[in-house]
Design a protein around this motif. Structure first.
Motif, PDB file in Angstrom:
ATOM      1  N   ARG A 132       0.840  -1.214   0.000  1.00 43.91           N
ATOM      2  CA  ARG A 132       0.000   0.000   0.000  1.00 43.91           C
ATOM      3  C   ARG A 132       0.873   1.261   0.000  1.00 43.91           C
ATOM      4  NH1 ARG A 132      -3.657  -2.015   2.905  1.00 43.91           N
ATOM      5  NH2 ARG A 132      -2.568  -1.799   4.872  1.00 43.91           N
ATOM      6  N   ILE A 133       1.921   1.246   0.797  1.00 48.67           N
ATOM      7  CA  ILE A 133       2.839   2.400   0.828  1.00 48.67           C
ATOM      8  C   ILE A 133       3.474   2.596  -0.545  1.00 48.67           C
ATOM      9  CG2 ILE A 133       5.092   3.185   1.695  1.00 48.67           C
ATOM     10  CD1 ILE A 133       4.280   2.011   4.434  1.00 48.67           C
ATOM     11  N   LEU A 134       3.972   1.515  -1.131  1.00 47.02           N
ATOM     12  CA  LEU A 134       4.702   1.614  -2.394  1.00 47.02           C
ATOM     13  C   LEU A 134       3.820   1.985  -3.591  1.00 47.02           C
ATOM     14  CD1 LEU A 134       7.092  -1.433  -1.937  1.00 47.02           C
ATOM     15  CD2 LEU A 134       7.691   0.998  -1.833  1.00 47.02           C
ATOM     16  N   THR A 135       2.514   1.939  -3.446  1.00 46.97           N
ATOM     17  CA  THR A 135       1.628   2.285  -4.565  1.00 46.97           C
ATOM     18  C   THR A 135       0.778   3.528  -4.292  1.00 46.97           C
ATOM     19  OG1 THR A 135      -0.064   0.753  -3.735  1.00 46.97           O
ATOM     20  CG2 THR A 135       1.469  -0.083  -5.418  1.00 46.97           C
ATOM     21  N   ASP A 136       0.982   4.171  -3.172  1.00 47.87           N
ATOM     22  CA  ASP A 136       0.156   5.321  -2.790  1.00 47.87           C
ATOM     23  C   ASP A 136       0.716   6.611  -3.387  1.00 47.87           C
ATOM     24  OD1 ASP A 136      -1.436   7.248  -1.592  1.00 47.87           O
ATOM     25  OD2 ASP A 136      -1.339   6.317   0.393  1.00 47.87           O
ATOM     26  N   ARG A 137      -0.050   7.208  -4.284  1.00 51.21           N
ATOM     27  CA  ARG A 137       0.375   8.441  -4.962  1.00 51.21           C
ATOM     28  C   ARG A 137       0.407   9.645  -4.020  1.00 51.21           C
ATOM     29  NH1 ARG A 137       1.039   7.990 -10.297  1.00 51.21           N
ATOM     30  NH2 ARG A 137       0.934  10.249 -10.546  1.00 51.21           N
ATOM     31  N   ALA A 138      -0.097   9.491  -2.806  1.00 52.71           N
ATOM     32  CA  ALA A 138      -0.007  10.579  -1.824  1.00 52.71           C
ATOM     33  C   ALA A 138       1.455  10.925  -1.551  1.00 52.71           C
ATOM     34  CB  ALA A 138      -0.708  10.186  -0.526  1.00 52.71           C
ATOM     35  N   TYR A 139       2.344   9.928  -1.684  1.00 50.99           N
ATOM     36  CA  TYR A 139       3.764  10.178  -1.434  1.00 50.99           C
ATOM     37  C   TYR A 139       4.407  11.017  -2.538  1.00 50.99           C
ATOM     38  CZ  TYR A 139       2.903   6.878   2.236  1.00 50.99           C
ATOM     39  OH  TYR A 139       2.379   6.256   3.339  1.00 50.99           O
ATOM     40  N   LEU A 140       3.668  11.261  -3.620  1.00 45.78           N
ATOM     41  CA  LEU A 140       4.108  12.183  -4.678  1.00 45.78           C
ATOM     42  C   LEU A 140       3.589  13.595  -4.418  1.00 45.78           C
ATOM     43  CD1 LEU A 140       3.438   9.955  -7.814  1.00 45.78           C
ATOM     44  CD2 LEU A 140       5.667  10.602  -6.866  1.00 45.78           C
ATOM     45  N   GLY A 141       2.872  13.776  -3.322  1.00 47.01           N
ATOM     46  CA  GLY A 141       2.276  15.074  -3.017  1.00 47.01           C
ATOM     47  C   GLY A 141       0.910  15.239  -3.669  1.00 47.01           C
ATOM     48  N   GLU A 142       0.283  14.126  -4.031  1.00 50.29           N
ATOM     49  CA  GLU A 142      -1.017  14.172  -4.698  1.00 50.29           C
ATOM     50  C   GLU A 142      -2.132  13.740  -3.747  1.00 50.29           C
ATOM     51  OE1 GLU A 142      -0.786  11.763  -8.220  1.00 50.29           O
ATOM     52  OE2 GLU A 142       0.798  12.979  -9.091  1.00 50.29           O
ATOM     53  N   VAL A 143      -3.355  14.140  -4.092  1.00 47.63           N
ATOM     54  CA  VAL A 143      -4.545  13.731  -3.340  1.00 47.63           C
ATOM     55  C   VAL A 143      -5.609  13.264  -4.324  1.00 47.63           C
ATOM     56  CG1 VAL A 143      -4.163  15.271  -1.362  1.00 47.63           C
ATOM     57  CG2 VAL A 143      -5.449  16.097  -3.320  1.00 47.63           C
ATOM     58  N   PRO A 144      -6.429  12.288  -3.910  1.00 47.13           N
ATOM     59  CA  PRO A 144      -7.526  11.866  -4.793  1.00 47.13           C
ATOM     60  C   PRO A 144      -8.656  12.899  -4.716  1.00 47.13           C
ATOM     61  CG  PRO A 144      -7.523  10.557  -2.776  1.00 47.13           C
ATOM     62  CD  PRO A 144      -6.340  11.465  -2.705  1.00 47.13           C
ATOM     63  N   HIS A 145      -9.157  13.296  -5.879  1.00 44.99           N
ATOM     64  CA  HIS A 145     -10.257  14.266  -5.927  1.00 44.99           C
ATOM     65  C   HIS A 145     -11.116  13.966  -7.145  1.00 44.99           C
ATOM     66  CE1 HIS A 145     -12.447  17.965  -5.322  1.00 44.99           C
ATOM     67  NE2 HIS A 145     -12.179  18.331  -6.565  1.00 44.99           N
ATOM     68  N   GLN A 146     -12.389  13.666  -6.905  1.00 47.90           N
ATOM     69  CA  GLN A 146     -13.354  13.379  -7.959  1.00 47.90           C
ATOM     70  C   GLN A 146     -12.849  12.306  -8.928  1.00 47.90           C
ATOM     71  OE1 GLN A 146     -14.348  17.178  -9.694  1.00 47.90           O
ATOM     72  NE2 GLN A 146     -15.702  17.701  -7.983  1.00 47.90           N
ATOM     73  N   GLY A 147     -12.316  11.230  -8.364  1.00 46.86           N
ATOM     74  CA  GLY A 147     -11.910  10.079  -9.160  1.00 46.86           C
ATOM     75  C   GLY A 147     -10.558  10.202  -9.844  1.00 46.86           C
ATOM     76  N   ALA A 148      -9.831  11.264  -9.578  1.00 49.81           N
ATOM     77  CA  ALA A 148      -8.511  11.446 -10.203  1.00 49.81           C
ATOM     78  C   ALA A 148      -7.521  11.933  -9.138  1.00 49.81           C
ATOM     79  CB  ALA A 148      -8.588  12.448 -11.339  1.00 49.81           C
ATOM     80  N   TRP A 149      -6.240  11.713  -9.401  1.00 51.69           N
ATOM     81  CA  TRP A 149      -5.196  12.210  -8.497  1.00 51.69           C
ATOM     82  C   TRP A 149      -4.784  13.598  -8.960  1.00 51.69           C
ATOM     83  CZ3 TRP A 149      -3.571  10.112  -4.022  1.00 51.69           C
ATOM     84  CH2 TRP A 149      -3.968   8.799  -3.748  1.00 51.69           C
ATOM     85  N   ARG A 150      -4.755  14.534  -8.029  1.00 50.89           N
ATOM     86  CA  ARG A 150      -4.394  15.921  -8.335  1.00 50.89           C
ATOM     87  C   ARG A 150      -3.338  16.396  -7.343  1.00 50.89           C
ATOM     88  NH1 ARG A 150      -8.316  16.833 -11.947  1.00 50.89           N
ATOM     89  NH2 ARG A 150     -10.413  16.085 -11.543  1.00 50.89           N
ATOM     90  N   ALA A 151      -2.623  17.443  -7.723  1.00 52.20           N
ATOM     91  CA  ALA A 151      -1.598  18.013  -6.844  1.00 52.20           C
ATOM     92  C   ALA A 151      -2.240  18.455  -5.529  1.00 52.20           C
ATOM     93  CB  ALA A 151      -0.918  19.185  -7.518  1.00 52.20           C
ATOM     94  N   GLY A 152      -1.635  18.035  -4.431  1.00 49.78           N
ATOM     95  CA  GLY A 152      -2.124  18.429  -3.113  1.00 49.78           C
ATOM     96  C   GLY A 152      -1.299  19.568  -2.564  1.00 49.78           C
ATOM     97  N   ARG A 153      -1.585  19.927  -1.330  1.00 49.53           N
ATOM     98  CA  ARG A 153      -0.844  21.011  -0.687  1.00 49.53           C
ATOM     99  C   ARG A 153       0.270  20.489   0.223  1.00 49.53           C
ATOM    100  NH1 ARG A 153      -6.336  23.833   0.160  1.00 49.53           N
ATOM    101  NH2 ARG A 153      -6.350  25.224  -1.625  1.00 49.53           N
ATOM    102  N   HIS A 154       0.384  19.168   0.321  1.00 52.63           N
ATOM    103  CA  HIS A 154       1.411  18.595   1.185  1.00 52.63           C
ATOM    104  C   HIS A 154       2.686  18.313   0.373  1.00 52.63           C
ATOM    105  CE1 HIS A 154      -0.762  15.169  -0.499  1.00 52.63           C
ATOM    106  NE2 HIS A 154       0.316  14.428  -0.280  1.00 52.63           N
ATOM    107  N   SER A 155       3.781  18.210   1.092  1.00 48.33           N
ATOM    108  CA  SER A 155       5.084  17.970   0.456  1.00 48.33           C
ATOM    109  C   SER A 155       5.209  16.513   0.021  1.00 48.33           C
ATOM    110  CB  SER A 155       6.219  18.277   1.433  1.00 48.33           C
ATOM    111  OG  SER A 155       6.163  19.619   1.844  1.00 48.33           O
ATOM    112  N   PRO A 156       5.750  16.279  -1.174  1.00 48.28           N
ATOM    113  CA  PRO A 156       5.992  14.892  -1.590  1.00 48.28           C
ATOM    114  C   PRO A 156       7.135  14.293  -0.780  1.00 48.28           C
ATOM    115  CG  PRO A 156       6.743  16.437  -3.270  1.00 48.28           C
ATOM    116  CD  PRO A 156       6.109  17.248  -2.193  1.00 48.28           C
TER     117      PRO A 156
END
Length: 188
Positions: free
Chosen positions: A70-94
């Motif tokens: 789960r860690i190795l496949t989570d795009r949150a670690y790229l600084g992204e967040v899921p929004h309306q079915g797609a991954w978008r740039a978040g406000r957190h640091s990658p």
């Protein structure tokens, strides 16, 4: 925002829910990505390595194989967040670079393909060991009643939906202590 992924923590700033980097856990996430991307480990060997050689890293003692995946496949670690079915740039640091993430995902795909090929080889071995014999499965019920299910000799059984009505035969199992009593029977 829901619960922050491992490596981050939930914070409230000026009435807003945000996530920010949790130093110790973030170090663990970076180590996991780097170690797996190196090619020196499979998921299982990396998990064993972390538990035996790096118990000092935060969260390692409770980490499971699925948690590691789960860690190795989570795009949150790229600084992204899921929004309306797609991954978008978040406000957190990658925590990891796009290149490192893609290298890890590619390795995971290779490992999954290799594991799948090994499972298929195992199935082929079982089919070969059975030879011309008809596969039989004994199903037990709650009341002690049993059914014998036989699969017809079909190398592609189950690939077509209409295989099942033609390929299965169900009959009561023999209730006897002597399994040799009937040539095509299974003792209960």
């Amino acid at each position: 925002i829901g619960k922050a992924p491992f490596g981050y923590k939930n914070v409230r700033i000026e009435g807003r829910s945000l996530i920010e980097v949790d130093g110790r856990e973030a170090d663990t996430v970076r180590y996991v990505f780097t170690a797996y991307a190196s090619g020196a480990h499979t998921l299982d060997s990396l998990l064993a390595h972390l538990k035996n050689e790096r118990p000092d890293l935060a969260g390692v003692r409770t980490l499971s194989r699925s948690g590691l995946h789960r860690i190795l496949t989570d795009r949150a670690y790229l600084g992204e967040v899921p929004h309306q079915g797609a991954w978008r740039a978040g406000r957190h640091s990658p925590l990891v670079s796009v290149e490192l993430f893609e290298r890890v995902v590619a390795r995971l795909g290779e490992e999954a393909a290799r594991d799948g090929a090994q499972r298929e080889a195992g199935r082929a071995h079982i089919r070969q060991a059975a030879g011309e014999q008809q596969a039989q499965v004994l199903l037990g019920g709650d009341e002690g009643d049993r059914l014998l299910v036989r699969l017809g000799r079909d190398d592609h059984l189950g690939e077509d939906l209409d295989d099942f009505p033609r390929g299965l035969r169900v009959e009561p199992a023999v209730e006897s202590d002597d399994a040799a009593e009937g040539r095509d029977r299974v003792a209960g």
